[in-house]
Design a protein around this motif. Sequence first.
Motif, PDB file in Angstrom:
ATOM      1  N   GLY A 204     -13.569 -11.810  -5.671  1.00 16.62           N
ATOM      2  CA  GLY A 204     -13.514 -12.838  -4.640  1.00 16.62           C
ATOM      3  C   GLY A 204     -14.777 -12.832  -3.791  1.00 16.62           C
ATOM      4  O   GLY A 204     -15.815 -12.319  -4.202  1.00 16.62           O
ATOM      5  N   VAL A 205     -14.668 -13.381  -2.575  1.00 10.07           N
ATOM      6  CA  VAL A 205     -15.853 -13.548  -1.727  1.00 10.07           C
ATOM      7  C   VAL A 205     -15.815 -12.727  -0.438  1.00 10.07           C
ATOM      8  O   VAL A 205     -16.809 -12.662   0.273  1.00 10.07           O
ATOM      9  CB  VAL A 205     -16.051 -15.044  -1.362  1.00 10.07           C
ATOM     10  N   LYS A 206     -14.702 -12.083  -0.129  1.00  7.64           N
ATOM     11  CA  LYS A 206     -14.567 -11.394   1.156  1.00  7.64           C
ATOM     12  C   LYS A 206     -15.127  -9.977   1.060  1.00  7.64           C
ATOM     13  O   LYS A 206     -14.545  -9.107   0.416  1.00  7.64           O
ATOM     14  CB  LYS A 206     -13.101 -11.373   1.587  1.00  7.64           C
ATOM     15  N   GLN A 207     -16.238  -9.768   1.742  1.00  7.56           N
ATOM     16  CA  GLN A 207     -16.940  -8.486   1.677  1.00  7.56           C
ATOM     17  C   GLN A 207     -16.070  -7.331   2.159  1.00  7.56           C
ATOM     18  O   GLN A 207     -16.215  -6.189   1.678  1.00  7.56           O
ATOM     19  CB  GLN A 207     -18.222  -8.549   2.506  1.00  7.56           C
ATOM     20  N   ASP A 208     -15.143  -7.598   3.097  1.00  7.52           N
ATOM     21  CA  ASP A 208     -14.358  -6.489   3.655  1.00  7.52           C
ATOM     22  C   ASP A 208     -13.420  -5.842   2.640  1.00  7.52           C
ATOM     23  O   ASP A 208     -12.864  -4.776   2.905  1.00  7.52           O
ATOM     24  CB  ASP A 208     -13.576  -6.944   4.895  1.00  7.52           C
ATOM     25  N   LYS A 209     -13.260  -6.456   1.462  1.00  2.82           N
ATOM     26  CA  LYS A 209     -12.474  -5.792   0.418  1.00  2.82           C
ATOM     27  C   LYS A 209     -13.104  -4.463   0.018  1.00  2.82           C
ATOM     28  O   LYS A 209     -12.403  -3.538  -0.392  1.00  2.82           O
ATOM     29  CB  LYS A 209     -12.346  -6.701  -0.812  1.00  2.82           C
ATOM     30  N   LEU A 210     -14.412  -4.382   0.159  1.00  4.58           N
ATOM     31  CA  LEU A 210     -15.103  -3.159  -0.213  1.00  4.58           C
ATOM     32  C   LEU A 210     -14.795  -2.009   0.740  1.00  4.58           C
ATOM     33  O   LEU A 210     -15.084  -0.845   0.425  1.00  4.58           O
ATOM     34  CB  LEU A 210     -16.610  -3.397  -0.277  1.00  4.58           C
ATOM     35  N   ASP A 211     -14.195  -2.309   1.895  1.00  6.16           N
ATOM     36  CA  ASP A 211     -13.779  -1.242   2.810  1.00  6.16           C
ATOM     37  C   ASP A 211     -12.751  -0.324   2.153  1.00  6.16           C
ATOM     38  O   ASP A 211     -12.593   0.834   2.561  1.00  6.16           O
ATOM     39  CB  ASP A 211     -13.184  -1.834   4.092  1.00  6.16           C
ATOM     40  N   PHE A 212     -12.043  -0.846   1.151  1.00 10.51           N
ATOM     41  CA  PHE A 212     -10.994  -0.070   0.487  1.00 10.51           C
ATOM     42  C   PHE A 212     -11.479   0.604  -0.793  1.00 10.51           C
ATOM     43  O   PHE A 212     -10.704   1.276  -1.472  1.00 10.51           O
ATOM     44  CB  PHE A 212      -9.811  -0.987   0.139  1.00 10.51           C
ATOM     45  N   LEU A 213     -12.775   0.440  -1.107  1.00 14.30           N
ATOM     46  CA  LEU A 213     -13.267   0.907  -2.401  1.00 14.30           C
ATOM     47  C   LEU A 213     -13.054   2.407  -2.601  1.00 14.30           C
ATOM     48  O   LEU A 213     -12.564   2.840  -3.658  1.00 14.30           O
ATOM     49  CB  LEU A 213     -14.749   0.558  -2.548  1.00 14.30           C
ATOM     50  N   ASN A 214     -13.400   3.215  -1.609  1.00  9.62           N
ATOM     51  CA  ASN A 214     -13.269   4.665  -1.769  1.00  9.62           C
ATOM     52  C   ASN A 214     -11.822   5.081  -1.999  1.00  9.62           C
ATOM     53  O   ASN A 214     -11.537   5.955  -2.827  1.00  9.62           O
ATOM     54  CB  ASN A 214     -13.841   5.387  -0.549  1.00  9.62           C
ATOM     55  N   ALA A 215     -10.901   4.443  -1.281  1.00 12.04           N
ATOM     56  CA  ALA A 215      -9.477   4.757  -1.467  1.00 12.04           C
ATOM     57  C   ALA A 215      -9.005   4.332  -2.846  1.00 12.04           C
ATOM     58  O   ALA A 215      -8.209   5.032  -3.491  1.00 12.04           O
ATOM     59  CB  ALA A 215      -8.639   4.070  -0.391  1.00 12.04           C
ATOM     60  N   LEU A 216      -9.502   3.203  -3.327  1.00 10.33           N
ATOM     61  CA  LEU A 216      -9.102   2.715  -4.649  1.00 10.33           C
ATOM     62  C   LEU A 216      -9.662   3.610  -5.755  1.00 10.33           C
ATOM     63  O   LEU A 216      -8.996   3.843  -6.772  1.00 10.33           O
ATOM     64  CB  LEU A 216      -9.586   1.277  -4.842  1.00 10.33           C
ATOM     65  N   ILE A 217     -10.868   4.131  -5.545  1.00  9.32           N
ATOM     66  CA  ILE A 217     -11.472   5.030  -6.538  1.00  9.32           C
ATOM     67  C   ILE A 217     -10.603   6.276  -6.730  1.00  9.32           C
ATOM     68  O   ILE A 217     -10.438   6.783  -7.841  1.00  9.32           O
ATOM     69  CB  ILE A 217     -12.903   5.419  -6.115  1.00  9.32           C
ATOM     70  N   LEU A 218     -10.027   6.759  -5.635  1.00  8.40           N
ATOM     71  CA  LEU A 218      -9.180   7.953  -5.715  1.00  8.40           C
ATOM     72  C   LEU A 218      -7.900   7.696  -6.505  1.00  8.40           C
ATOM     73  O   LEU A 218      -7.355   8.622  -7.116  1.00  8.40           O
ATOM     74  CB  LEU A 218      -8.826   8.442  -4.303  1.00  8.40           C
ATOM     75  N   LYS A 219      -7.434   6.444  -6.507  1.00  9.93           N
ATOM     76  CA  LYS A 219      -6.174   6.117  -7.162  1.00  9.93           C
ATOM     77  C   LYS A 219      -6.357   5.661  -8.606  1.00  9.93           C
ATOM     78  O   LYS A 219      -5.486   5.900  -9.450  1.00  9.93           O
ATOM     79  CB  LYS A 219      -5.451   5.020  -6.375  1.00  9.93           C
ATOM     80  N   ALA A 220      -7.451   4.976  -8.887  1.00  8.82           N
ATOM     81  CA  ALA A 220      -7.615   4.304 -10.175  1.00  8.82           C
ATOM     82  C   ALA A 220      -8.432   5.137 -11.157  1.00  8.82           C
ATOM     83  O   ALA A 220      -9.174   6.049 -10.781  1.00  8.82           O
ATOM     84  CB  ALA A 220      -8.284   2.949  -9.968  1.00  8.82           C
ATOM     85  N   ASP A 221      -8.282   4.796 -12.433  1.00 11.89           N
ATOM     86  CA  ASP A 221      -9.154   5.353 -13.461  1.00 11.89           C
ATOM     87  C   ASP A 221     -10.435   4.534 -13.576  1.00 11.89           C
ATOM     88  O   ASP A 221     -11.495   5.072 -13.887  1.00 11.89           O
ATOM     89  CB  ASP A 221      -8.417   5.380 -14.803  1.00 11.89           C
ATOM     90  N   LYS A 222     -10.322   3.224 -13.302  1.00 11.78           N
ATOM     91  CA  LYS A 222     -11.477   2.340 -13.274  1.00 11.78           C
ATOM     92  C   LYS A 222     -11.306   1.308 -12.169  1.00 11.78           C
ATOM     93  O   LYS A 222     -10.196   0.781 -11.968  1.00 11.78           O
ATOM     94  CB  LYS A 222     -11.652   1.606 -14.610  1.00 11.78           C
ATOM     95  N   VAL A 223     -12.386   1.026 -11.467  1.00 12.64           N
ATOM     96  CA  VAL A 223     -12.407  -0.066 -10.490  1.00 12.64           C
ATOM     97  C   VAL A 223     -13.487  -1.049 -10.936  1.00 12.64           C
ATOM     98  O   VAL A 223     -14.662  -0.675 -11.063  1.00 12.64           O
ATOM     99  CB  VAL A 223     -12.701   0.436  -9.063  1.00 12.64           C
ATOM    100  N   LEU A 224     -13.087  -2.277 -11.182  1.00 14.95           N
ATOM    101  CA  LEU A 224     -14.018  -3.321 -11.619  1.00 14.95           C
ATOM    102  C   LEU A 224     -14.342  -4.213 -10.425  1.00 14.95           C
ATOM    103  O   LEU A 224     -13.431  -4.738  -9.773  1.00 14.95           O
ATOM    104  CB  LEU A 224     -13.400  -4.151 -12.752  1.00 14.95           C
TER     105      LEU A 224
END
Length: 354
Positions: A204-224
């Motif tokens: 998408g276009v909302k930059q603030d989604k990246l605020d959750f990137l580190n937390a998502l990395i801990l949960k996922a096997d891959k983050v696209l």
Amino acid sequence: MNVKTIDSVDLTGKFVIVRGDLDVSVDEHGQIVNDSRIQELIPTLNKLLEKGVAKICLIGHRGRPTGFDQTLTLAPIHEYLKVHFAPDTTFIPHKPIELFPEMFDDYSRAVGKLVLLDNLRFFEEEEKNGARLNEELSFFGEYFVNESFATSHREHSSTVGLPQLLNQKHPGSSLAGIHLLAEITHLEKVIENPARPLTIVISGVKQDKLDFLNALILKADKVLVAGRLPEFMPEDNSDPKVLVAKLIPDKEDITVHSIEMFEETIASSRTVFVGGPIGHFEEEGHMLGTKRVFEAIANSEAIKIAGGGDTTTAILKLHLGNHFDWISTGGGASLEFVAKGTLPGIEVLKEALA
């Protein structure tokens, strides 16, 4: 997740406040463009009536007004409810907060069991979680039902302040609606012992989604990472879990090579969560990324969960709705839930168990 529900309490003769997801689009004729959010609310309203409540005060918002704005009134929702739910539904138009006692009088005199208040965001106190608005609203019910997952990541009066106050006045009075409970149940499949590999797509276009990137990395096997988000990523990303798409020259879609890498990752996944379209899918010339990646998800054997308004629009445009296990009504809310495992509006419901 353990939260109190409508079925867990006796609501006979009780006054109940329902926070609905009423942020719908209305055309120039005052007609609701997409009624899915209201339809998702109806089962909870019916359940409350079956349980013998005395009255339901329905609250919510439309848009982002700054003060009163006639174009964002909830009057069209009132007309819809009169036709599709109960003809004697009452609507209470907006008044300044000083005149809340008059609104309460109108509420008390209403003949029907369902009463709709106008857009709460006409009050600046709503988004500020103002104590005065919480107090005034608390007189409209003894119980609170959250049926607006899409706003449960906001610490506003109608999602956090009001239920907290009602919990103090009437311990254990904040409940989860039917749809909100379904949202929690399905999204927990992404974060509680998911089938692996787990792939999370943030786009998408909302930059603030990246605020959750580190937390998502801990949960996922891959983050696209796709959409416009690659613009805000460091060029030297070296995390093996993160796959950042390359953008085409006008930045409105991702490259074919990136699409192919995404497709390969998705094909080996057993759970996929997607939050955001891959490109500017509204334009045919920029539909390719969204089409191919979403079709790859839909055709995979993974558990498939999507979240967000634009994501839903793209899925429906591609006629892929039946291929997903769950399509969440919340964009920011669903992504934050996956990242954190909870939301402020849900934590309040958990407090009701204490």
